[in-house]
Write a protein that holds these residues in place. Sequence first.
Motif, mmCIF file in Angstrom:
data_model
loop_
_atom_site.group_PDB
_atom_site.id
_atom_site.type_symbol
_atom_site.label_atom_id
_atom_site.label_comp_id
_atom_site.label_asym_id
_atom_site.label_seq_id
_atom_site.Cartn_x
_atom_site.Cartn_y
_atom_site.Cartn_z
ATOM 1 N N THR A 86 0.807 -1.190 0.027
ATOM 2 C CA THR A 86 0.026 0.075 0.068
ATOM 3 C C THR A 86 0.947 1.271 0.029
ATOM 4 O O THR A 86 0.407 2.422 -0.778
ATOM 5 C CB THR A 86 -0.971 -0.041 1.227
ATOM 6 O OG1 THR A 86 -0.393 -0.496 2.389
ATOM 7 C CG2 THR A 86 -2.227 -0.805 0.982
ATOM 8 N N TYR A 107 0.567 4.385 -2.747
ATOM 9 C CA TYR A 107 0.670 5.801 -2.513
ATOM 10 C C TYR A 107 1.807 6.578 -2.964
ATOM 11 O O TYR A 107 1.579 7.624 -3.508
ATOM 12 C CB TYR A 107 0.364 6.009 -1.104
ATOM 13 C CG TYR A 107 -1.185 5.895 -0.619
ATOM 14 C CD1 TYR A 107 -1.982 6.689 -0.613
ATOM 15 C CD2 TYR A 107 -1.531 4.447 -0.020
ATOM 16 C CE1 TYR A 107 -3.467 6.662 -0.265
ATOM 17 C CE2 TYR A 107 -2.921 4.463 0.355
ATOM 18 C CZ TYR A 107 -3.698 5.351 0.079
ATOM 19 O OH TYR A 107 -5.082 5.074 0.594
ATOM 20 N N ARG A 133 -5.755 1.142 5.545
ATOM 21 C CA ARG A 133 -6.155 2.356 6.077
ATOM 22 C C ARG A 133 -5.097 3.168 6.875
ATOM 23 O O ARG A 133 -4.960 4.617 6.877
ATOM 24 C CB ARG A 133 -7.067 2.089 7.200
ATOM 25 C CG ARG A 133 -8.758 2.014 6.597
ATOM 26 C CD ARG A 133 -9.672 1.481 7.461
ATOM 27 N NE ARG A 133 -10.944 1.221 6.661
ATOM 28 C CZ ARG A 133 -12.064 0.552 7.389
ATOM 29 N NH1 ARG A 133 -12.007 -0.038 8.664
ATOM 30 N NH2 ARG A 133 -13.004 0.208 6.933
ATOM 31 N N SER A 179 -2.767 4.856 4.660
ATOM 32 C CA SER A 179 -3.505 6.039 3.826
ATOM 33 C C SER A 179 -3.498 7.326 4.672
ATOM 34 O O SER A 179 -3.531 8.482 4.144
ATOM 35 C CB SER A 179 -5.018 5.689 3.498
ATOM 36 O OG SER A 179 -5.840 5.862 4.750
ATOM 37 N N TYR A 204 -0.801 9.971 3.777
ATOM 38 C CA TYR A 204 -1.082 10.684 2.406
ATOM 39 C C TYR A 204 -2.100 11.290 2.412
ATOM 40 O O TYR A 204 -3.343 11.142 1.358
ATOM 41 C CB TYR A 204 -0.965 9.513 1.485
ATOM 42 C CG TYR A 204 0.121 8.806 1.416
ATOM 43 C CD1 TYR A 204 1.509 9.418 0.503
ATOM 44 C CD2 TYR A 204 0.642 7.684 2.099
ATOM 45 C CE1 TYR A 204 2.779 8.460 0.580
ATOM 46 C CE2 TYR A 204 1.764 6.794 2.087
ATOM 47 C CZ TYR A 204 2.701 7.550 1.435
ATOM 48 O OH TYR A 204 3.883 6.731 1.515
ATOM 49 N N THR A 230 -8.482 8.809 -0.816
ATOM 50 C CA THR A 230 -8.520 7.471 -0.388
ATOM 51 C C THR A 230 -10.052 6.942 -0.416
ATOM 52 O O THR A 230 -10.888 7.493 0.142
ATOM 53 C CB THR A 230 -7.793 6.916 0.953
ATOM 54 O OG1 THR A 230 -6.811 7.119 1.120
ATOM 55 C CG2 THR A 230 -8.124 5.221 1.209
#
Length: 334
Positions: free
Chosen positions: A153, A157, A189, A192, A195, A200
């Motif tokens: 992930t 990102y 999550r 995220s 970022y 998201t």
Amino acid sequence: SKRTITVIPGDGIGPSIIDAAIKILDKAGCDFEYEFADAGLTALEKQGELLPQRTLDMIEKNRITLKGPLTTPVGEGFTSINVSLRKKFSLYANIRPVLSFKGTQARYENIDIITVRENTEGMYSGLGQTVSEDGSTAEATSIITRQGAEQITTFAYELARKENRKKVTIVHKANIMKSTSGLFLKVAREVSLRYPDIITEEMIVDATCMKLVMNPENFDVMVTTNLFGDILSDLCAGLVGGLGMAPGANIGKDAAIFEAVHGSAPDIAGKNLANPTSVILASIQMLEYLGMSDKAELIRSAVTAVIAEGDRTTRDLGGTHGTTDFTQAVIDRL
Ligand code: NAI
Ligand code: MG
């Protein structure tokens, strides 16, 4: 000194589309040295094994590999060579971009989606695959780790940021696969939150399929687990004109393998029918990875122009020409 690239021509349509990509790289003045290696059915026939040690050594030494599709013999206890390669070199990220090209038979026009697929865990880890003695029950183990989920992930990102993209969609099935997909979603999550500049979105995989077909323009970057990523990326290829248009990069810390998303296409092998665009686009991903963006753009614009003109394209794009004619058209453009 020249950079050396490991080239695995592969099986079926592999050698013809890899040959096309190399001719185009050379014409664009990329100035690489190539070292050829065998894997797959070709290696089994020539050297008695699917994945010879010499090939593995070469992938490790040169770090960058351009690879054709490989045929994994069905049954007979063979494990997928692609899965083995991805695990062996910890190629944890599989980056599969699809982009609309004018001049294809695709139903949509403004598609620009990158699927970021976790490449070593989940349902494809190959663990715990058993069938009971009486053949009545089959079993497989799916493992998701915090470290694996965080790594992929974060990759998604970072890629979104680097390419000025607006949104990352986390695709999961945490409502049913509560442990594995649940952990993936939880970790995604957390990542995220680092970022805030990127939107998201969370989406369940089946609904994602429906929305991709209804409104594909709404998608930007998708990040997901291994099996879902495999399926979604073929769906995405279908949005832009088929598997002949879909490249993929397998990226790890110490090695990277660039290839087409599709397989060895035995139904059209040896007939000069394959569309080499998938592997040409994979070589463009390779150039971008190597920081050679000017060469990447040069080749991309030549391919874009030839497909848009449409009079020298392959059958899957609605044309009447063969692999070699199409390749020559791109070379003429360059
Ligand atoms: P496939 O991707 O080879 O073919 C599916 C369909 O798409 C066929 O109708 C084929 O003709 C067409 N197609 C694929 N690439 C094309 C191109 N460049 N231009 C025009 N048409 C194209 O999938 P299939 O038939 O299920 O698998 C064949 C073999 O490939 C199997 O042994 C499989 O294990 C292997 N495979 C290898 C992969 C790899 O090395 N990365 C990935 C997927 C499958
Ligand atoms: Mg696949």
